[in-house]
Motif scaffolding. Structure first.
Motif, mmCIF file in Angstrom:
data_model
loop_
_atom_site.group_PDB
_atom_site.id
_atom_site.type_symbol
_atom_site.label_atom_id
_atom_site.label_comp_id
_atom_site.label_asym_id
_atom_site.label_seq_id
_atom_site.Cartn_x
_atom_site.Cartn_y
_atom_site.Cartn_z
ATOM 1 N N GLY A 49 42.102 47.986 36.965
ATOM 2 C CA GLY A 49 43.168 46.986 36.103
ATOM 3 C C GLY A 49 44.121 46.072 36.906
ATOM 4 O O GLY A 49 43.994 45.064 36.533
ATOM 5 N N VAL A 50 44.749 46.637 37.974
ATOM 6 C CA VAL A 50 45.391 45.824 38.685
ATOM 7 C C VAL A 50 44.506 44.926 39.825
ATOM 8 O O VAL A 50 44.789 43.571 39.860
ATOM 9 N N TRP A 51 43.512 45.588 40.233
ATOM 10 C CA TRP A 51 42.431 44.488 40.897
ATOM 11 C C TRP A 51 42.239 43.304 40.268
ATOM 12 O O TRP A 51 42.182 42.435 40.777
ATOM 13 N N SER A 52 41.984 43.422 38.893
ATOM 14 C CA SER A 52 41.507 42.549 37.955
ATOM 15 C C SER A 52 42.614 41.564 38.060
ATOM 16 O O SER A 52 42.275 40.167 37.727
ATOM 17 N N THR A 53 43.599 41.947 37.726
ATOM 18 C CA THR A 53 44.766 41.194 37.649
ATOM 19 C C THR A 53 44.983 40.246 38.718
ATOM 20 O O THR A 53 45.126 38.857 38.956
ATOM 21 N N LEU A 54 44.855 40.793 40.181
ATOM 22 C CA LEU A 54 44.988 39.892 41.358
ATOM 23 C C LEU A 54 43.830 39.054 41.480
ATOM 24 O O LEU A 54 43.997 37.885 41.976
ATOM 25 N N ARG A 55 42.493 39.498 40.899
ATOM 26 C CA ARG A 55 41.545 38.694 41.101
ATOM 27 C C ARG A 55 41.769 37.390 40.301
ATOM 28 O O ARG A 55 41.456 36.418 40.705
ATOM 29 N N VAL A 56 42.012 37.631 39.020
ATOM 30 C CA VAL A 56 42.357 36.321 38.195
ATOM 31 C C VAL A 56 43.489 35.458 38.575
ATOM 32 O O VAL A 56 43.315 34.303 38.647
ATOM 33 N N GLU A 57 44.518 36.069 39.039
ATOM 34 C CA GLU A 57 45.627 35.278 39.719
ATOM 35 C C GLU A 57 45.233 34.727 40.870
ATOM 36 O O GLU A 57 45.335 33.373 41.397
ATOM 37 N N ALA A 58 44.255 35.022 41.555
ATOM 38 C CA ALA A 58 43.327 34.233 42.906
ATOM 39 C C ALA A 58 42.509 33.338 42.513
ATOM 40 O O ALA A 58 42.014 32.425 43.192
ATOM 41 N N GLY A 59 42.162 33.397 41.121
ATOM 42 C CA GLY A 59 41.236 32.376 40.672
ATOM 43 C C GLY A 59 39.600 32.543 40.928
ATOM 44 O O GLY A 59 38.577 31.860 41.005
ATOM 45 N N ARG A 60 39.337 33.893 41.566
ATOM 46 C CA ARG A 60 38.027 34.398 41.869
ATOM 47 C C ARG A 60 37.239 35.058 40.798
ATOM 48 O O ARG A 60 37.457 35.882 40.004
ATOM 49 N N PRO A 61 36.016 34.472 40.482
ATOM 50 C CA PRO A 61 35.120 35.135 39.345
ATOM 51 C C PRO A 61 34.471 36.365 40.030
ATOM 52 O O PRO A 61 34.215 36.473 40.868
ATOM 53 N N ALA A 62 34.175 37.119 38.709
ATOM 54 C CA ALA A 62 33.510 38.229 39.059
ATOM 55 C C ALA A 62 32.136 38.249 38.292
ATOM 56 O O ALA A 62 32.054 37.861 37.111
#
Length: 360
Positions: free
Chosen positions: A242-255
């Protein structure tokens, strides 16, 4: 179901209080009961994340690099080199794997072990892309020259994130063979490993999948499990997807599996500058990619959207510009962002749309 083996760390994480959830058929830890504290640790000190939403493949044989080069879109990694005594150094490279029509089968990181005369490769793959990639490699890797082996169940990976991550990884994963300042200076994909064989011990690679300083560690399942215990014992806070996804979206990185899938062109997802080597020889899907670069355009593009003080919209929510009743895009990921103090999303928006379209 993706069919991937469960994370070797799963029972360890559950015993530590991990709350599990399903992610593309994989059971993983969503959080450890304190998402706010996990976010604070990852942005202000250090947090450790299991990477069970990733699969790992080993490619070896007589000529695995040459065979992979015709499949992967990016530059192949060079052979690792020995530095500072018993430390190996190299640079992993980021790629897409495409159909002949340029649509994505997977994105992945590729790390090379061995030396100038002996090659082997570690492919770090989103679990959502695992099945399609294995099928593709099974068709297009000639067994006389290269073979692929699933090593997800016998190996593990974790990421250490935060301002204190380099110091923790330097001491606990690399035994102080590499100073924390040297780790902090690495570019994304660059790695260090103790010993004379890159894949025999723990390999530490710099990642920019999230915006705080972060390192992903690969190795044998037992060694990575021991590292997780050592990190937790040293005060590094366990954290979940959950937190990883928040940090990823804040970084603008698609998964892959969330913001990219089998209907996505790399250019649409904005990964082409990282994933595609426009100067390399032939690879599957190259003709489409070059045609887009030279003569065409894509009709939509993935954008990071600052949505303001609204609840995070669900995946697939349509996006509209003010005064229009026709959707101009849709949301793929959305989080309530502590970093930006508002809801932040990733979403596809039609070409030519200006400003920030909003969900309704």
């Amino acid at each position: 179901m993706n069919g991937a083996p469960p994370s070797p760390l799963l029972e360890l994480l559950k015993n530590a209080g991990g709350v599990t959830a399903d992610y593309h058929g994989q059971t993983l830890v969503r959080h450890f009961g304190d998402p706010h504290g996990e976010y604070v640790a990852a942005t202000e000190s250090a947090a450790v994340f299991d990477r069970s939403h990733r699969a790992r493949l080993r490619v070896a044989g007589r000529s695995p690099g040459r065979m992979l080069s015709g499949i992967l879109t990016g530059s192949m990694p060079a052979a690792p080199a020995s530095v500072a005594g018993d430390v190996m150094a190299g640079v992993g490279t980021y790629h897409a794997v495409l159909t002949p029509k340029g649509k994505m089968i997977a994105d992945l990181w590729c790390y090379r072990g061995g030396d100038e005369e002996r090659e082997e490769y570690l492919l770090d793959v989103p679990v959502a892309a695992r099945t399609g990639l294995l099928e593709h490699l099974g068709k297009f890797l000639p067994p006389r020259f290269a073979s692929v082996e699933e090593i997800t169940g016998s190996t593990a990976s974790l990421s250490v994130v935060g301002p204190a991550a380099a110091a923790r990884v330097s001491r606990l994963a690399l035994g102080l063979r590499v100073e924390s300042g040297d780790l902090s200076a690495l570019a994304e994909g660059a790695w260090r490993a103790g010993g004379t064989d890159a894949f025999a011990g723990l390999l530490v690679a710099r990642t920019a999948e999230v915006w705080p300083e972060a390192y992903t560690v690969y190795g044998d399942a037992s060694a990575v499990s021991a590292l997780w215990r050592a990190l937790a014992g040293a005060g590094v806070k366990p954290a979940g997807l959950g937190v990883w996804s928040t940090l990823r979206v804040e970084a603008g990185r698609p998964a892959f599996g969330t913001d990219m899938d089998q209907d996505t062109l790399p250019v649409e997802a904005g990964i082409h500058e990282r994933a595609i080597d426009y100067h390399k020889g032939c690879y599957t899907g190259q003709e489409v990619i070059i045609r887009i670069r030279d003569r065409g355009h894509v009709n939509r593009a993935l954008r990071q959207l600052m949505l303001g003080d609204v609840p995070a919209p669900h995946r697939g929510a349509e996006l509209y510009v003010e005064g229009s009743e026709k959707a101009v895009g849709h949301v793929t990921s959305a989080v309530e962002s502590p970093k930006f103090g508002q809801t932040v999303a990733l979403g596809y928006v039609k070409r030519g749309v200006e400003g920030t379209p909003l969900p309704r």
